[in-house]
Design a protein around this motif. Structure first.
Motif, PDB file in Angstrom:
ATOM      1  N   MET A   1       9.359   7.965  -3.819  1.00 21.80           N
ATOM      2  CA  MET A   1       9.191   9.469  -3.906  1.00 21.80           C
ATOM      3  C   MET A   1       8.910   9.774  -5.276  1.00 21.80           C
ATOM      4  SD  MET A   1      11.848  12.525  -2.179  1.00 21.80           S
ATOM      5  CE  MET A   1      12.828  11.266  -0.918  1.00 21.80           C
ATOM      6  N   PRO A   2       8.069  10.866  -5.071  1.00 24.44           N
ATOM      7  CA  PRO A   2       7.383  11.610  -6.530  1.00 24.44           C
ATOM      8  C   PRO A   2       8.703  11.944  -7.279  1.00 24.44           C
ATOM      9  CG  PRO A   2       5.814  11.787  -4.747  1.00 24.44           C
ATOM     10  CD  PRO A   2       7.355  11.234  -3.984  1.00 24.44           C
ATOM     11  N   GLN A   3       8.649  12.005  -8.523  1.00 27.15           N
ATOM     12  CA  GLN A   3       9.658  12.890  -9.343  1.00 27.15           C
ATOM     13  C   GLN A   3       8.940  14.019  -9.986  1.00 27.15           C
ATOM     14  OE1 GLN A   3      11.645  10.104 -11.643  1.00 27.15           O
ATOM     15  NE2 GLN A   3      13.093   9.860 -10.195  1.00 27.15           N
ATOM     16  N   TYR A   4       9.657  15.208 -10.049  1.00 26.23           N
ATOM     17  CA  TYR A   4       9.051  16.143 -10.809  1.00 26.23           C
ATOM     18  C   TYR A   4      10.026  16.815 -11.838  1.00 26.23           C
ATOM     19  CZ  TYR A   4       5.963  16.333  -6.882  1.00 26.23           C
ATOM     20  OH  TYR A   4       5.145  15.773  -5.905  1.00 26.23           O
ATOM     21  N   ALA A   5       9.654  17.532 -13.036  1.00 29.35           N
ATOM     22  CA  ALA A   5      10.377  18.236 -13.816  1.00 29.35           C
ATOM     23  C   ALA A   5      10.419  19.728 -13.489  1.00 29.35           C
ATOM     24  CB  ALA A   5       9.964  17.923 -15.228  1.00 29.35           C
ATOM     25  N   ILE A   6      11.465  20.406 -13.504  1.00 29.58           N
ATOM     26  CA  ILE A   6      11.518  21.791 -13.402  1.00 29.58           C
ATOM     27  C   ILE A   6      12.070  22.325 -14.703  1.00 29.58           C
ATOM     28  CG2 ILE A   6      12.376  23.777 -12.295  1.00 29.58           C
ATOM     29  CD1 ILE A   6      12.653  22.305  -9.460  1.00 29.58           C
ATOM     30  N   LEU A   7      11.301  23.009 -15.504  1.00 38.50           N
ATOM     31  CA  LEU A   7      11.620  23.782 -16.695  1.00 38.50           C
ATOM     32  C   LEU A   7      11.931  25.052 -16.287  1.00 38.50           C
ATOM     33  CD1 LEU A   7       8.615  22.589 -18.826  1.00 38.50           C
ATOM     34  CD2 LEU A   7      11.059  21.402 -18.713  1.00 38.50           C
ATOM     35  N   ILE A   8      13.184  25.467 -16.787  1.00 34.50           N
ATOM     36  CA  ILE A   8      13.849  26.751 -16.258  1.00 34.50           C
ATOM     37  C   ILE A   8      13.770  27.815 -17.396  1.00 34.50           C
ATOM     38  CG2 ILE A   8      15.662  27.892 -15.342  1.00 34.50           C
ATOM     39  CD1 ILE A   8      16.420  25.109 -13.951  1.00 34.50           C
ATOM     40  N   TYR A   9      12.891  28.802 -17.221  1.00 33.43           N
ATOM     41  CA  TYR A   9      12.826  30.054 -18.144  1.00 33.43           C
ATOM     42  C   TYR A   9      13.695  31.005 -17.832  1.00 33.43           C
ATOM     43  CZ  TYR A   9       8.656  27.248 -19.444  1.00 33.43           C
ATOM     44  OH  TYR A   9       7.618  26.330 -20.095  1.00 33.43           O
ATOM     45  N   SER A  10      14.303  31.762 -18.970  1.00 34.08           N
ATOM     46  CA  SER A  10      15.126  32.996 -19.021  1.00 34.08           C
ATOM     47  C   SER A  10      14.278  33.944 -19.820  1.00 34.08           C
ATOM     48  CB  SER A  10      16.457  32.549 -19.414  1.00 34.08           C
ATOM     49  OG  SER A  10      17.371  33.484 -19.625  1.00 34.08           O
ATOM     50  N   PRO A  11      14.825  35.134 -19.393  1.00 31.35           N
ATOM     51  CA  PRO A  11      14.134  36.257 -20.217  1.00 31.35           C
ATOM     52  C   PRO A  11      14.783  36.393 -21.608  1.00 31.35           C
ATOM     53  CG  PRO A  11      15.247  37.274 -18.378  1.00 31.35           C
ATOM     54  CD  PRO A  11      15.244  35.596 -18.247  1.00 31.35           C
ATOM     55  N   ALA A  12      15.827  36.151 -21.666  1.00 28.03           N
ATOM     56  CA  ALA A  12      16.548  36.311 -23.025  1.00 28.03           C
ATOM     57  C   ALA A  12      17.580  35.012 -23.393  1.00 28.03           C
ATOM     58  CB  ALA A  12      17.423  37.473 -23.028  1.00 28.03           C
ATOM     59  N   PRO A  13      17.649  34.846 -24.501  1.00 27.84           N
ATOM     60  CA  PRO A  13      18.743  33.741 -24.942  1.00 27.84           C
ATOM     61  C   PRO A  13      20.171  33.851 -23.929  1.00 27.84           C
ATOM     62  CG  PRO A  13      17.846  34.796 -26.895  1.00 27.84           C
ATOM     63  CD  PRO A  13      17.453  35.387 -25.791  1.00 27.84           C
ATOM     64  N   ALA A  14      20.160  33.077 -23.258  1.00 30.09           N
ATOM     65  CA  ALA A  14      21.547  32.875 -22.359  1.00 30.09           C
ATOM     66  C   ALA A  14      22.668  32.154 -22.607  1.00 30.09           C
ATOM     67  CB  ALA A  14      21.239  32.883 -20.903  1.00 30.09           C
ATOM     68  N   ASP A  15      23.794  32.636 -22.385  1.00 26.30           N
ATOM     69  CA  ASP A  15      24.889  31.656 -22.745  1.00 26.30           C
ATOM     70  C   ASP A  15      25.230  30.979 -21.450  1.00 26.30           C
ATOM     71  OD1 ASP A  15      27.389  30.265 -23.262  1.00 26.30           O
ATOM     72  OD2 ASP A  15      28.295  32.049 -24.183  1.00 26.30           O
ATOM     73  N   GLN A  89       9.136  24.685  -3.431  1.00 24.07           N
ATOM     74  CA  GLN A  89      10.280  25.396  -2.758  1.00 24.07           C
ATOM     75  C   GLN A  89      11.659  25.287  -3.470  1.00 24.07           C
ATOM     76  OE1 GLN A  89      10.283  24.731   1.429  1.00 24.07           O
ATOM     77  NE2 GLN A  89       8.298  24.216   1.319  1.00 24.07           N
ATOM     78  N   ILE A  90      11.958  24.244  -3.832  1.00 22.83           N
ATOM     79  CA  ILE A  90      13.096  23.859  -4.666  1.00 22.83           C
ATOM     80  C   ILE A  90      13.364  24.658  -5.745  1.00 22.83           C
ATOM     81  CG2 ILE A  90      14.456  22.062  -5.694  1.00 22.83           C
ATOM     82  CD1 ILE A  90      13.309  20.111  -3.526  1.00 22.83           C
ATOM     83  N   ALA A  91      12.316  24.727  -6.526  1.00 21.86           N
ATOM     84  CA  ALA A  91      12.311  25.776  -7.786  1.00 21.86           C
ATOM     85  C   ALA A  91      12.534  27.037  -7.378  1.00 21.86           C
ATOM     86  CB  ALA A  91      10.873  25.449  -8.580  1.00 21.86           C
ATOM     87  N   ARG A  92      11.995  27.357  -6.430  1.00 18.53           N
ATOM     88  CA  ARG A  92      12.319  28.908  -5.948  1.00 18.53           C
ATOM     89  C   ARG A  92      13.710  29.126  -5.751  1.00 18.53           C
ATOM     90  NH1 ARG A  92       8.159  31.154  -1.933  1.00 18.53           N
ATOM     91  NH2 ARG A  92       9.055  33.105  -2.536  1.00 18.53           N
ATOM     92  N   LEU A  93      14.305  28.215  -5.186  1.00 17.75           N
ATOM     93  CA  LEU A  93      15.644  28.489  -4.703  1.00 17.75           C
ATOM     94  C   LEU A  93      16.686  28.524  -5.904  1.00 17.75           C
ATOM     95  CD1 LEU A  93      15.589  25.989  -1.486  1.00 17.75           C
ATOM     96  CD2 LEU A  93      16.093  28.700  -1.691  1.00 17.75           C
ATOM     97  N   ASN A  94      16.232  27.720  -6.985  1.00 15.48           N
ATOM     98  CA  ASN A  94      17.096  27.810  -8.084  1.00 15.48           C
ATOM     99  C   ASN A  94      17.593  29.026  -8.604  1.00 15.48           C
ATOM    100  OD1 ASN A  94      18.010  27.592 -10.977  1.00 15.48           O
ATOM    101  ND2 ASN A  94      17.667  25.436 -10.569  1.00 15.48           N
ATOM    102  N   PRO A  95      18.801  29.555  -8.514  1.00 18.81           N
ATOM    103  CA  PRO A  95      19.282  30.626  -9.026  1.00 18.81           C
ATOM    104  C   PRO A  95      18.653  31.306 -10.314  1.00 18.81           C
ATOM    105  CG  PRO A  95      21.001  29.403  -8.305  1.00 18.81           C
ATOM    106  CD  PRO A  95      20.091  28.241  -8.464  1.00 18.81           C
ATOM    107  N   ALA A  96      18.428  30.370 -11.186  1.00 14.13           N
ATOM    108  CA  ALA A  96      17.875  30.801 -12.581  1.00 14.13           C
ATOM    109  C   ALA A  96      16.629  31.461 -12.580  1.00 14.13           C
ATOM    110  CB  ALA A  96      17.955  29.726 -13.484  1.00 14.13           C
ATOM    111  N   THR A  97      15.794  31.132 -11.407  1.00 10.77           N
ATOM    112  CA  THR A  97      14.355  31.691 -11.444  1.00 10.77           C
ATOM    113  C   THR A  97      14.607  33.064 -10.754  1.00 10.77           C
ATOM    114  OG1 THR A  97      13.975  30.596  -9.090  1.00 10.77           O
ATOM    115  CG2 THR A  97      13.441  29.388 -11.046  1.00 10.77           C
ATOM    116  N   ARG A  98      15.498  33.709 -10.347  1.00 14.51           N
ATOM    117  CA  ARG A  98      15.849  35.160  -9.963  1.00 14.51           C
ATOM    118  C   ARG A  98      15.603  36.079 -11.161  1.00 14.51           C
ATOM    119  NH1 ARG A  98      20.445  35.990  -5.902  1.00 14.51           N
ATOM    120  NH2 ARG A  98      21.520  36.584  -7.573  1.00 14.51           N
ATOM    121  N   ASP A  99      15.904  35.804 -12.274  1.00 12.28           N
ATOM    122  CA  ASP A  99      15.709  36.676 -13.425  1.00 12.28           C
ATOM    123  C   ASP A  99      14.712  36.225 -14.270  1.00 12.28           C
ATOM    124  OD1 ASP A  99      17.690  38.573 -12.610  1.00 12.28           O
ATOM    125  OD2 ASP A  99      19.281  37.333 -13.628  1.00 12.28           O
TER     126      ASP A  99
END
Length: 113
Positions: A1-15, A89-99
């Motif tokens: 199965m193909p593999q993908y990297a999802i790089l998650i971006y945040s609007p501010a340095p988060a703890d 679709q998996i990336a869109r479900l990631n909670p971190a992509t909401r902000d």
């Protein structure tokens, strides 16, 4: 199965240790949602704040990221998915992509002889 990297971006340095109970609940549900879409999380990690970064460019080593930006890389995951559409679709479900947001890239796997 193909593999993908999802790089998650945040609007501010988060703890990553400063998580609300609602966010923790979303994170706990995420692996099951990935599997429901036919994917499999291989690994993933939140990163410490970009203030802890050390950058290397050629022979020059500096504290901090290469550039100052409005968004920083907050984490990443490697997943297996049947195709790019499912990975998105998996990336869109990631909670971190909401902000923030996410960048999805297929992994390059060199041929092995």
């Amino acid at each position: 199965m193909p593999q993908y990297a999802i790089l998650i971006y945040s609007p501010a340095p988060a703890d990553p240790m400063d998580l609300t109970p609602d966010y923790v609940e979303l994170l706990e549900r995420y692996p099951a949602q990935v599997e429901e879409l036919g994917g499999r999380a291989v690994t993933g990690f939140a990163l410490q704040s970009s203030t802890t970064a050390t950058s290397v460019r050629g022979d020059v080593i500096t504290d901090g990221p290469f550039i100052e930006a409005k968004e920083v890389i907050a984490g990443f995951m490697i997943l297996e998915a049947p195709d790019l559409d499912i990975a998105l679709q998996i990336a869109r479900l990631n909670p971190a992509t909401r902000d923030g947001g996410a960048e999805v890239r297929p992994l390059f796997v060199p041929p092995m002889e």
